[in-house]
Design a protein around this motif. Structure first.
Motif, mmCIF file in Angstrom:
data_model
loop_
_atom_site.group_PDB
_atom_site.id
_atom_site.type_symbol
_atom_site.label_atom_id
_atom_site.label_comp_id
_atom_site.label_asym_id
_atom_site.label_seq_id
_atom_site.Cartn_x
_atom_site.Cartn_y
_atom_site.Cartn_z
ATOM 1 N N CYS A 1 7.869 -1.105 4.444
ATOM 2 C CA CYS A 1 6.913 -1.514 3.421
ATOM 3 C C CYS A 1 5.580 -1.760 4.125
ATOM 4 O O CYS A 1 5.454 -2.695 4.912
ATOM 5 C CB CYS A 1 7.411 -2.789 2.732
ATOM 6 N N ILE A 2 4.588 -0.921 3.859
ATOM 7 C CA ILE A 2 3.294 -1.003 4.526
ATOM 8 C C ILE A 2 2.298 -1.656 3.569
ATOM 9 O O ILE A 2 2.108 -1.199 2.437
ATOM 10 C CB ILE A 2 2.802 0.385 4.960
ATOM 11 N N ILE B 1 12.889 -2.601 3.680
ATOM 12 C CA ILE B 1 13.407 -2.295 2.343
ATOM 13 C C ILE B 1 14.867 -1.896 2.480
ATOM 14 O O ILE B 1 15.214 -1.047 3.308
ATOM 15 C CB ILE B 1 12.607 -1.140 1.694
ATOM 16 N N SER B 2 15.720 -2.508 1.667
ATOM 17 C CA SER B 2 17.140 -2.156 1.688
ATOM 18 C C SER B 2 17.502 -1.375 0.431
ATOM 19 O O SER B 2 16.797 -1.419 -0.586
ATOM 20 C CB SER B 2 17.999 -3.417 1.783
ATOM 21 N N PHE C 1 6.497 -1.146 -8.146
ATOM 22 C CA PHE C 1 5.356 -0.606 -7.407
ATOM 23 C C PHE C 1 4.589 0.405 -8.236
ATOM 24 O O PHE C 1 3.347 0.369 -8.304
ATOM 25 C CB PHE C 1 5.836 0.018 -6.096
ATOM 26 N N TYR C 2 5.273 1.294 -8.907
ATOM 27 C CA TYR C 2 4.597 2.339 -9.675
ATOM 28 C C TYR C 2 4.150 1.872 -11.043
ATOM 29 O O TYR C 2 3.430 2.591 -11.744
ATOM 30 C CB TYR C 2 5.503 3.558 -9.789
ATOM 31 N N ASP C 3 4.512 0.650 -11.419
ATOM 32 C CA ASP C 3 4.047 0.083 -12.690
ATOM 33 C C ASP C 3 2.699 -0.615 -12.561
ATOM 34 O O ASP C 3 2.095 -1.008 -13.554
ATOM 35 C CB ASP C 3 5.059 -0.942 -13.236
ATOM 36 N N GLY D 1 0.812 -1.217 0.000
ATOM 37 C CA GLY D 1 0.000 0.000 0.000
ATOM 38 C C GLY D 1 0.837 1.255 0.000
ATOM 39 O O GLY D 1 0.559 2.202 -0.738
ATOM 40 N N ILE D 2 1.897 1.280 0.816
ATOM 41 C CA ILE D 2 2.733 2.475 0.969
ATOM 42 C C ILE D 2 4.184 2.046 1.123
ATOM 43 O O ILE D 2 4.487 1.086 1.835
ATOM 44 C CB ILE D 2 2.311 3.301 2.211
ATOM 45 N N ILE D 3 5.082 2.777 0.452
ATOM 46 C CA ILE D 3 6.516 2.618 0.698
ATOM 47 C C ILE D 3 6.966 3.863 1.439
ATOM 48 O O ILE D 3 6.918 4.981 0.914
ATOM 49 C CB ILE D 3 7.285 2.446 -0.625
#
Length: 262
Positions: free
Chosen positions: A233-234, A247-248, A259-261, A226-228
């Motif tokens: 990472c949510i 997230i590394s 994610f944005y794709d 849902g949210i980075i």
């Protein structure tokens, strides 16, 4: 109770020929204030009469009956437009057939209260319009959504060498357990399966195009994100209380691109 709360309360019907199973499920449903158990039936014929009488939002349906098969009955049944069916059964081998018929969910016997909670939350999450449930799927993948869009089922192997056939959309993420040097799989139902030791990150990424690595210890189904937020990472509700996924820098760029794709 105000009008809005009344609209949110769902009606449930249990159809099962096993009385102990009915009692157990009924007890759990009666503990909740967001669902009303309107009736129970011990046969498919009695169930049909009660469906017509109560028009439930959800039916918890067993798979095996003396007079027939619950899956075959469901395939032919003329249900109210907004009624969802959850198979409440111990017969896991029928999941593939149920998926092809687009059932709402499975609740395998014996179930945990947390598993029932996930099913009810998903039912409550269905969009409504003018107080009526709209006949469309959830914004997050449910049990059959990937199959409905042509995704293939996959086989994962547990640490006990048992084969488990699953839909990739059921899997939320994989976590590497450092102290045991082994991966575990976390499902939407919050069930966890420890994978065989030979399972690698490359094996997991090959399970489907939606899996992306966020960290050396985590591989996530990108459709549940849902949210980075920075290094966190949510996940989408109702999984947004899971806070262990990190997230590394190594994997951040690819994650953002994927994610944005979506």
């Amino acid at each position: 109770m105000n009008e809005n709360n009344q609209l949110k309360k769902k009606k449930a019907l249990i159809i099962d020929d096993d009385l102990p199973s009915i009692r157990l499920l009924a007890e759990e449903l009666n503990k909740r204030d967001d669902i009303e158990l309107c009736a129970t039936a011990e046969s498919l014929l009695e169930g049909e009469r009660l469906i017509a009488q109560h028009k439930p939002d959800v039916i918890f349906l067993d798979m095996k009956f003396p007079e027939g098969n619950g899956l075959a009955w469901y395939e032919e049944a003329e249900l109210p437009e907004n009624t969802r069916v959850v198979f409440h059964t111990c017969y896991q081998r029928y999941i593939h057939d149920a998926l092809s018929l687009k059932v709402f969910d499975f609740l395998l016997k014996p179930f945990e209260a947390s598993e029932l909670d996930v099913v009810i939350k998903r039912l409550q999450s269905l969009p409504t319009e003018n107080g009526c449930q709209k006949a469309q799927s959830l914004s997050v993948p449910n049990l059959h959504s990937a199959t409905a869009h042509g995704s293939r089922l996959i086989s994962i192997t547990s640490v006990t060498n048992s084969k488990v056939i699953v839909n990739p959309s059921e899997i939320v993420y994989f976590r590497y357990i450092t102290e045991r040097k082994i991966w575990e799989c976390v499902f939407f139902s919050l069930k966890r399966i420890i994978l065989k030791r030979q399972t690698t990150a490359e094996t997991i990424l090959g399970y489907g195009p939606d899996f992306v690595r966020t960290h050396k210890h985590f591989i996530v189904n990108v459709r549940y994100i849902g949210i980075i937020n920075g290094n966190d990472c949510i996940l989408l509700p109702p999984l947004d209380n899971i806070d262990e996924i990190k997230i590394s820098k190594t994997f951040r760029r690819e994650l953002m691109d994927r994610f944005y794709d979506i």
